[in-house]
Scaffold this motif. Structure first.
Motif, PDB file in Angstrom:
ATOM      1  N   GLN A 171       0.914  -1.139  -0.035  1.00 23.75           N
ATOM      2  CA  GLN A 171      -0.104  -0.105   0.152  1.00 23.75           C
ATOM      3  C   GLN A 171       0.902   1.204   0.104  1.00 23.75           C
ATOM      4  O   GLN A 171       0.361   2.407  -0.321  1.00 23.75           O
ATOM      5  N   GLY A 172       2.090   1.103   0.514  1.00 20.44           N
ATOM      6  CA  GLY A 172       3.066   2.360   0.443  1.00 20.44           C
ATOM      7  C   GLY A 172       3.737   2.716  -0.875  1.00 20.44           C
ATOM      8  O   GLY A 172       4.612   3.479  -1.051  1.00 20.44           O
ATOM      9  N   ILE A 173       3.736   1.630  -1.806  1.00 19.71           N
ATOM     10  CA  ILE A 173       4.290   1.674  -3.157  1.00 19.71           C
ATOM     11  C   ILE A 173       3.770   2.746  -3.902  1.00 19.71           C
ATOM     12  O   ILE A 173       2.666   2.766  -4.207  1.00 19.71           O
ATOM     13  N   LYS A 174       4.534   3.535  -4.815  1.00 23.37           N
ATOM     14  CA  LYS A 174       4.244   4.362  -5.668  1.00 23.37           C
ATOM     15  C   LYS A 174       5.152   4.348  -6.789  1.00 23.37           C
ATOM     16  O   LYS A 174       6.290   4.410  -6.490  1.00 23.37           O
ATOM     17  N   VAL A 175       4.630   3.989  -8.029  1.00 21.27           N
ATOM     18  CA  VAL A 175       5.384   3.628  -9.211  1.00 21.27           C
ATOM     19  C   VAL A 175       5.431   4.789  -9.967  1.00 21.27           C
ATOM     20  O   VAL A 175       4.319   5.239 -10.623  1.00 21.27           O
ATOM     21  N   ARG A 176       6.710   5.609 -10.130  1.00 17.42           N
ATOM     22  CA  ARG A 176       6.464   6.749 -11.006  1.00 17.42           C
ATOM     23  C   ARG A 176       6.555   6.678 -12.435  1.00 17.42           C
ATOM     24  O   ARG A 176       7.466   5.550 -12.957  1.00 17.42           O
ATOM     25  N   GLY A 177       6.006   7.387 -13.337  1.00 16.13           N
ATOM     26  CA  GLY A 177       5.912   7.328 -14.580  1.00 16.13           C
ATOM     27  C   GLY A 177       6.509   8.786 -15.281  1.00 16.13           C
ATOM     28  O   GLY A 177       6.868   9.450 -14.409  1.00 16.13           O
TER      29      GLY A 177
END
Length: 146
Positions: free
Chosen positions: A24-30
């Motif tokens: 839930q804490g992961i953010k994948v940047r594009g």
């Protein structure tokens, strides 16, 4: 920019219960837009092969690249048709886990990270970022023969 998510279980507790909070804490940047919170796939070892983890990934439509434990497979087979289908995972993606495993070993080459000397999560995360920067800077050097 790589990121790190820290969720340390207390004492000698297992890592598997921390799977969902870390996810839930992961953010994948594009390249543009806000970071995605749902990766395409999640790879893990057999320790993360619980029904709870797999159900969570399935409901969020995330591909699970986690092999099945031998005892779970045996229990499923023992139930016969009621046991459900065998768990599938992409063996090719699973092999790519070694890249992450090697990075973790490089991070743990620092004694403070390996032994978790830092008292606060903030200082531990700062040490991870510092070690990551050093690894990245060393990768920019041309290879030299010793």
């Amino acid at each position: 920019m790589p990121s790190a998510v820290l969720r340390a279980p207390p004492g000698q507790a297992a890592d598997s219960p921390q799977f969902i909070p870390v996810l839930q804490g992961i953010k994948v940047r594009g390249p543009v837009g806000r970071p995605r919170t749902r990766p395409d796939a999640v790879a893990g070892d057999k320790a993360y092969s619980s029904r709870r983890n797999r159900t969570h990934l399935r409901t969020r439509q995330i591909k699970a690249v986690i092999p099945e434990k031998a005892d779970q497979a045996a229990n499923r087979k023992k139930k016969g048709r009621r046991g459900g289908r065998p768990v599938t995972h992409d063996a090719e993606l699973y092999r790519d886990r070694n890249i992450i495993e090697r990075l973790i070993n490089k991070l743990k080459a620092w004694r403070g990270i390996a032994t978790r000397y830092d008292k606060t999560p903030e200082s531990y995360l700062a040490a991870l970022h510092l070690r990551g920067a050093i690894i990245w800077l060393r990768s920019l050097r041309p290879a030299t023969r010793d």
